[in-house]
Each structure stands twice: as structure tokens, then as C-alpha cells.
Write a protein that holds these residues in place. Structure first.
Motif, PDB file in Angstrom:
ATOM      1  N   GLU A 110       0.825  -1.206   0.000  1.00  0.00           N
ATOM      2  CA  GLU A 110       0.000   0.000   0.000  1.00  0.00           C
ATOM      3  C   GLU A 110       0.859   1.256   0.000  1.00  0.00           C
ATOM      4  O   GLU A 110       0.514   2.264  -0.614  1.00  0.00           O
ATOM      5  CB  GLU A 110      -0.929   0.004   1.221  1.00  0.00           C
ATOM      6  CG  GLU A 110      -1.993  -1.068   1.199  1.00  0.00           C
ATOM      7  CD  GLU A 110      -2.934  -0.943   2.378  1.00  0.00           C
ATOM      8  OE1 GLU A 110      -2.765   0.013   3.170  1.00  0.00           O
ATOM      9  OE2 GLU A 110      -3.829  -1.788   2.509  1.00  0.00           O
ATOM     10  N   ALA A 111       1.945   1.204   0.726  1.00  0.00           N
ATOM     11  CA  ALA A 111       2.871   2.336   0.804  1.00  0.00           C
ATOM     12  C   ALA A 111       4.224   1.802   1.242  1.00  0.00           C
ATOM     13  O   ALA A 111       4.316   0.731   1.854  1.00  0.00           O
ATOM     14  CB  ALA A 111       2.376   3.396   1.790  1.00  0.00           C
ATOM     15  N   THR A 112       5.264   2.517   0.902  1.00  0.00           N
ATOM     16  CA  THR A 112       6.607   2.162   1.344  1.00  0.00           C
ATOM     17  C   THR A 112       7.261   3.380   1.975  1.00  0.00           C
ATOM     18  O   THR A 112       6.913   4.526   1.654  1.00  0.00           O
ATOM     19  CB  THR A 112       7.474   1.665   0.169  1.00  0.00           C
ATOM     20  OG1 THR A 112       7.487   2.652  -0.867  1.00  0.00           O
ATOM     21  CG2 THR A 112       6.936   0.351  -0.373  1.00  0.00           C
ATOM     22  N   TYR A 113       8.226   3.124   2.875  1.00  0.00           N
ATOM     23  CA  TYR A 113       8.919   4.183   3.606  1.00  0.00           C
ATOM     24  C   TYR A 113      10.412   3.879   3.548  1.00  0.00           C
ATOM     25  O   TYR A 113      10.841   2.780   3.910  1.00  0.00           O
ATOM     26  CB  TYR A 113       8.426   4.251   5.059  1.00  0.00           C
ATOM     27  CG  TYR A 113       6.949   4.524   5.150  1.00  0.00           C
ATOM     28  CD1 TYR A 113       6.467   5.819   5.269  1.00  0.00           C
ATOM     29  CD2 TYR A 113       6.032   3.480   5.075  1.00  0.00           C
ATOM     30  CE1 TYR A 113       5.105   6.066   5.326  1.00  0.00           C
ATOM     31  CE2 TYR A 113       4.667   3.724   5.132  1.00  0.00           C
ATOM     32  CZ  TYR A 113       4.215   5.021   5.256  1.00  0.00           C
ATOM     33  OH  TYR A 113       2.870   5.270   5.293  1.00  0.00           O
ATOM     34  N   TRP A 114      11.207   4.862   3.094  1.00  0.00           N
ATOM     35  CA  TRP A 114      12.601   4.615   2.755  1.00  0.00           C
ATOM     36  C   TRP A 114      13.538   5.547   3.493  1.00  0.00           C
ATOM     37  O   TRP A 114      13.245   6.734   3.666  1.00  0.00           O
ATOM     38  CB  TRP A 114      12.804   4.778   1.248  1.00  0.00           C
ATOM     39  CG  TRP A 114      11.899   3.905   0.442  1.00  0.00           C
ATOM     40  CD1 TRP A 114      10.625   4.192   0.030  1.00  0.00           C
ATOM     41  CD2 TRP A 114      12.175   2.582  -0.042  1.00  0.00           C
ATOM     42  NE1 TRP A 114      10.106   3.136  -0.688  1.00  0.00           N
ATOM     43  CE2 TRP A 114      11.032   2.132  -0.750  1.00  0.00           C
ATOM     44  CE3 TRP A 114      13.291   1.743   0.037  1.00  0.00           C
ATOM     45  CZ2 TRP A 114      10.966   0.883  -1.354  1.00  0.00           C
ATOM     46  CZ3 TRP A 114      13.229   0.492  -0.564  1.00  0.00           C
ATOM     47  CH2 TRP A 114      12.074   0.073  -1.250  1.00  0.00           C
ATOM     48  N   ARG A 115      14.718   5.027   3.863  1.00  0.00           N
ATOM     49  CA  ARG A 115      15.772   5.815   4.483  1.00  0.00           C
ATOM     50  C   ARG A 115      16.590   6.582   3.440  1.00  0.00           C
ATOM     51  O   ARG A 115      17.193   7.594   3.740  1.00  0.00           O
ATOM     52  CB  ARG A 115      16.719   4.899   5.258  1.00  0.00           C
ATOM     53  CG  ARG A 115      16.308   4.514   6.679  1.00  0.00           C
ATOM     54  CD  ARG A 115      16.537   5.650   7.647  1.00  0.00           C
ATOM     55  NE  ARG A 115      16.526   5.210   9.028  1.00  0.00           N
ATOM     56  CZ  ARG A 115      17.603   4.992   9.770  1.00  0.00           C
ATOM     57  NH1 ARG A 115      18.792   5.136   9.243  1.00  0.00           N
ATOM     58  NH2 ARG A 115      17.501   4.625  11.027  1.00  0.00           N
TER      59      ARG A 115
ATOM     60  N   PRO B 123      14.668  10.558   9.345  1.00  0.00           N
ATOM     61  CA  PRO B 123      13.517  10.870   8.481  1.00  0.00           C
ATOM     62  C   PRO B 123      13.317   9.804   7.403  1.00  0.00           C
ATOM     63  O   PRO B 123      14.274   9.300   6.819  1.00  0.00           O
ATOM     64  CB  PRO B 123      13.908  12.214   7.859  1.00  0.00           C
ATOM     65  CG  PRO B 123      14.907  12.806   8.791  1.00  0.00           C
ATOM     66  CD  PRO B 123      15.655  11.645   9.367  1.00  0.00           C
ATOM     67  N   LEU B 124      12.065   9.457   7.157  1.00  0.00           N
ATOM     68  CA  LEU B 124      11.717   8.489   6.137  1.00  0.00           C
ATOM     69  C   LEU B 124      10.924   9.175   5.030  1.00  0.00           C
ATOM     70  O   LEU B 124      10.145  10.083   5.290  1.00  0.00           O
ATOM     71  CB  LEU B 124      10.876   7.354   6.727  1.00  0.00           C
ATOM     72  CG  LEU B 124      11.535   6.523   7.845  1.00  0.00           C
ATOM     73  CD1 LEU B 124      10.522   5.552   8.435  1.00  0.00           C
ATOM     74  CD2 LEU B 124      12.735   5.768   7.333  1.00  0.00           C
ATOM     75  N   THR B 125      11.127   8.737   3.815  1.00  0.00           N
ATOM     76  CA  THR B 125      10.368   9.254   2.687  1.00  0.00           C
ATOM     77  C   THR B 125       9.269   8.261   2.343  1.00  0.00           C
ATOM     78  O   THR B 125       9.531   7.087   2.068  1.00  0.00           O
ATOM     79  CB  THR B 125      11.265   9.461   1.456  1.00  0.00           C
ATOM     80  OG1 THR B 125      12.283  10.398   1.789  1.00  0.00           O
ATOM     81  CG2 THR B 125      10.460  10.011   0.283  1.00  0.00           C
ATOM     82  N   ALA B 126       8.010   8.728   2.354  1.00  0.00           N
ATOM     83  CA  ALA B 126       6.871   7.864   2.044  1.00  0.00           C
ATOM     84  C   ALA B 126       6.602   7.875   0.542  1.00  0.00           C
ATOM     85  O   ALA B 126       6.642   8.925  -0.100  1.00  0.00           O
ATOM     86  CB  ALA B 126       5.631   8.344   2.797  1.00  0.00           C
TER      87      ALA B 126
END
Length: 551
Positions: free
Chosen positions: A106-111, A178-181
């Protein structure tokens, strides 16, 4: 349901980890899909919608290239299905559907720096482009050394898919940075794989409109200010944010300006309008290419040019990314503001602006969020500025000429919040009490620490000698940490040397070019725990001032 903070996950969610080569994770970023081999169909079966999958990247890619391993992000599991066509690099190479069982995330969160990863399919990328994408994705990864330090156990690298025993801790560690969605376009009924983009209209609508809530409980985390100063800074900051202003935190070096800006971002991240924040440092070389963007060669198209967004536009919603990231520009007065911000003067005032670049055959535009239909989102050539978007900056107030070089057009778009150095008491007992408060804010206990008063006396001597160049608490914290590296039984002479070296390492660099630096050095030399001969000799070399060593 997607989630952007740890509090959004309920207890029924299971945390898994998936292991794969870094080039496979690049594909996952662009498609929102992870796959399972027929041998691991049981893992695919037990994965439920809403579960969390940690992304573990191995130390080799599928071509044998060596990379740094680590956890690069995580995703929220959506629907499961079977695919027929190749998707990953190895599948294209052998023309075989090696991973037929897939989950749509559904969504991903990246360093990592996902903005620097090309959205082209892996089959379209050159080896050089894919290597550059891997490098961008691995930046700021959560290292396995860090996971072992936090949990005491080795991260379970064996097995392509399993449920790790420290899953919640790994997730918390990911959220330390911080993570980028990234969200994805709605899949068609045919199950056709889709590109990086938007899930549905709700993923855009939450970026625009709505009241901002600002929980200031963590605004001063890791910092200490007196009660009156806390109230003043909190009031000025809250008023600026809620009235729609951007903020410049200004004051002497080491007063906590950057920490305040980052704490403010974290406080705002609780609002659904935001997908994270980014910190960047301005430089004298900045131009509109760095902030707005410009043309760059496209490797996959024989060197033709394509528009690449700069630091500001990378934070804004566009057709292929439902993002609204706060931006912190550290030391903003290092840049030539008029040269670096250009068309952004208009953007910061909430107006639309057309840029002299093309994207997808149309001129690039920056438009107010109120002009965007949330059900549709921006066009491919548009970058939208939500009403909630904010730019925070820090500025060293000693570089006063830079302040006056800012145009009034720029300055009036910001609220300037001063973060000053404290007034230090003349009485040693009161000074030591103040040092205890700062030390506690920095994580030390309240036990008696004799070095506190000695460092506090140095601080008082520097700030009391002249108002021209006061120093802030962060520099004092550095001195304390330096002095504390000495063994407890090292003796008085070793302590005196360490205190003197702390002054040379952290205070003297702040005195470069200060007209009254002689007076400051003389005041510090009078402190009884300072090696005055070493201090004066170093002042001659480092600050070009001559002082007598007699007596």
C-alpha cells in the motif's frame, strides 16, 4: 490503511523481514511490489493485509557487485496476487517468472534518497544508471551494526522471508531518521503492475487543507532554555506556523537553532498533511539549479536532457509522488539568497510561477495547493505547494552583513525567531546549578561532576568579555564531552591540559576575525584551571594576537 508513525500500527500487525539484493529493492521502490518464489509460497500465504515488511538489502546485487548491507525501509502489505510477466532484473535476464507470488504494498517508507532513483523500469536502465540508483537507495540505511548495538542480537540475514524476534525494535530504529513515504497508483482490475505514484484520491487529499496541530511537548528535546525563554520561543514559533509563515531561527553559533528546527518538523509530522522532512545545508555555490532544479542528461535516452527538481521542488507533491515534506535549510545565509531562490520568492508568497523548463512536453509550473483537484492531483509538469508546506532555516546572526544582503522581498516572507545565548550568573554556585540543567538536557545525570563548573567558568569568561561573539550551549556541550574523555584518575595536570585543549578546539575557531578576541583570550587565561602558557602560545598561532606569558 497506510501509516507514517509507529503509533498508527495496532497490536494485530505482524512485522516480517524480507531479504533481497539491492537492485530488487530499487524495483520495489518503483512498483510497490515484492515477490516470492514457489519455494516460499508458505511465507506469502501467511502475510496478511496491513502487516509490515522490513526491507533488508544484501551486500551483493544480482550481478555480483558489492554494496553495504542494511535495512533500507519498510512497506505496508496490501493485496496478494500472482503475476505472469518478468519484473525483477534476474527475471528479465533469464526470461523466466521466478517470483510468481507477489504482494502489492500500500505504501513504502525509505531511508535513502528516493528522489535520486530513476523511475524507469529495470529493463530500461543501463548498468551505470542502476548502480547510481542503488547507491541513492542505500544512503542512510540502518546498518546491521546499529541493530546489534540496540538489541544485542545479530540481525537475521538468513532466509528470504521470516518474522524476526526484534521486529518492533527494528521498526523503531528505522524511525530514528527521516523516512520518505511513497504511495502507488491504484492497480487496474487486470492486476497490471503500476509505477511509483498515487494509491487513490485520499492519498492526495490528505496533503491539502485541514487544520494544523502543533504538539510542542518535544520542541525542546535535547535543549535547555530558561522558562521565560522557552515561553518566548514557543509562542513565536507556534504563531508563525499557524499564521502560514516560514521561519528563520537566528542567533549565535551553538544555541540550538538546527535542533529547534528539526524538533519542530518532528512535532508537525504528526499531522497527516506531511510525509516527512529533509535537512540540507546551504552553500555559497547555490543557485536556482540547487533549489528549483534544471536540466540534466538522461542516461537511458542517449544523453538527451530531462528536468530534475531541486531541493525545494523535491519536497512538493507532483503527479508521481504524493509527498509534502518540510524542508530545513541550515546556515541559509551562506548562500546568495537572491541568486539561489530566484522564482521561489513568488512561490513563498503563495503565487503560481512558470519555470523556463519543460517536462513531458509542457512548461514546468509551481502552483498553489488550492489550485489542485485532490481527486486528480497535479499534472506531470506541475509541482503543487500545499498550504501546510513550510520552509524552516537557520542563520548565524554574527554574519550580519548577510542578513542585510537579503532582499526585503525575501525577509518579509519569514518570521525571524531569535535563539540567543543565555545570560550567565556571576555567582559560581548559581553557574554550577545552571550547568547541571544543561547537562541533564543533554542526557547526563544530576550527580556531582566537578568539570561542569570549570567549563562553565570558561563559558562565562568568553561571553562576559564582549557581547561581540557570545557562544551557545552546543559548544559548551562539546567542551564537556572533550574533557570527560580523560580518565577519572588522570590527575589535575591532565585535567588542566584537557580543559585548555577543549578551548583551543571549540572556542578559538569561533574567534576568527573578532576585533576584541584579545580581550576574550585574556579573560579565559585568568581561569585557574587553564594552562595559560599553552593558551597564549596557541593564540599567537591561531588568532594572530600577542600576549605576554610573564607570570
Amino acid at each position: 490503511m497506510t501509516a507514517s508513525t509507529l503509533d498508527d500500527f495496532d497490536d494485530s500487525v505482524t512485522i516480517y523481514k524480507a531479504t533481497g539484493p539491492p537492485d530488487h529493492w530499487v524495483t520495489t521502490l518503483n512498483t510497490g511490489i515484492w515477490g516470492f518464489t514457489p519455494d516460499n509460497e508458505t511465507g506469502w500465504d501467511r502475510l496478511d493485509e496491513g502487516d509490515i515488511v522490513l526491507f533488508h538489502s544484501t551486500g551483493k546485487d544480482t550481478e555480483g557487485g558489492r554494496w553495504d548491507s542494511g535495512i533500507v525501509g519498510y512497506g505496508i502489505a496490501g493485496e496478494k496476487r500472482r503475476k505472469e510477466e518478468p519484473l525483477w532484473r534476474t527475471e528479465f535476464e533469464v526470461s523466466e517468472n521466478q517470483y510468481p507470488f507477489v504482494v502489492d504494498l500500500e505504501a513504502t517508507y525509505w531511508r535513502g534518497d528516493v528522489d535520486d532513483v530513476s523511475s524507469a523500469t529495470v529493463a530500461e536502465k543501463s548498468d551505470g544508471r542502476l548502480d547510481a540508483d542503488i547507491e541513492a537507495l542505500l544512503r542512510n540505511r540502518l546498518t546491521l551494526d546499529r541493530t546489534k548495538e540496540a538489541t544485542g542480537d545479530r540481525f537475521p540475514v538468513m532466509g528470504s522471508f521470516n518474522e524476526p524476534s526484534h521486529g518492533e525494535q527494528y521498526l523503531e530504529l528505522l524511525h530514528e531518521a527521516p523516512l520518505t513515504a511513497v504511495r502507488y497508483r491504484q492497480r487496474e482490475a487486470t492486476g497490471e503492475d503500476t509505477a511509483r505514484g498515487i494509491v487513490d484520491e485520499t492519498d492526495f487529499s490528505h496533503l491539502f487543507g485541514g487544520e494544523l496541530e502543533l504538539d510542542t511537548a518535544g520542541l525542546f528535546d535535547g535543549l535547555y532554555f530558561g522558562s521565560d525563554e522557552r515561553k518566548r520561543i514557543r509562542s513565536a514559533t507556534v504563531s508563525a506556523v499557524q499564521s502560514g509563515k516560514h521561519i528563520v531561527f537566528t542567533g549565535p553559533p551553538g544555541t540550538g537553532k538546527t535542533e529547534l528546527a528539526e524538533n519542530l518538523c518532528r512535532a508537525l509530522e504528526g499531522n497527516e498533511q506531511y510525509t516527512g522532512y529533509r535537512l540540507t545545508t546551504a552553500t555559497a555555490d547555490w543557485s536556482t539549479f540547487d533549489t528549483v532544479g534544471g536540466y540534466m542528461p538522461r542516461e537511458e535516452a542517449g544523453g538527451s536532457l530531462e528536468f530534475k527538481p531541486g531541493q525545494v521542488l523535491k519536497r512538493l507533491p507532483t503527479a508521481d509522488a504524493a509527498r509534502n515534506e518540510l524542508l530545513v535549510v541550515d546556515e541559509i545565509n551562506r548562500a546568495d539568497i537572491d541568486k539561489a531562490f530566484g522564482q521561489l520568492f513568488t512561490v513563498l508568497s503563495g503565487q503560481a510561477v512558470q519555470l523556463p523548463f519543460e517536462k513531458d512536453g509542457a512548461e514546468v509550473e509551481i502552483i498553489p495547493g488550492e489550485d489542485v483537484d485532490p481527486a486528480v492531483g497535479p499534472a506531470p509538469h506541475e509541482y503543487a505547494v500545499p498550504g501546510s508546506w513550510r520552509l524552516f532555516a537557520t542563520m548565524n546572526s554574527y554574519d550580519k552583513t548577510s542578513l542585510y544582503e537579503m532582499s526585503y522581498a525575501f525577509m518579509r516572507r519569514f518570521a525571524f525567531v531569535r535563539v540567543g545565548a543565555p545570560t550567565l550568573p556571576d555567582d559560581d554556585e548559581a553557574l554550577e546549578e545552571l550547568m547541571v540543567e544543561y547537562d541533564r538536557a543533554w542526557g547526563a545525570d544530576g550527580a556531582d561532576r566537578p568539570e561542569r563548573l570549570s567549563v562553565g567558568r570558561v563559558w562565562r569568561a568568553v561571553n562576559g568579555a564582549t557581547e561581540e561573539r557570545a557562544i551557545g550551549p552546543a559548544i559548551v556541550k562539546d567542551m564537556l564531552e572533550f574533557v570527560r574523555t580523560q580518565p577519572a584518575d588522570a590527575g589535575d595536570a591532565a585535567f588542566d591540559r584537557a580543559l585548555t585543549e577543549a578551548v583551543l578546539s571549540y572556542v578559538f575557531p569561533q574567534l576568527e576575525g573578532v576585533p576584541k578576541r584579545r580581550r576574550i583570550v585574556e579573560s579565559v587565561a585568568e581561569i585557574d584551571r587553564i594552562d595559560d602558557i599553552r593558551l597564549i602560545e596557541s593564540a599567537r598561532e591561531m588568532l594572530q594576537i600577542e600576549l605576554s606569558t610573564d607570570g
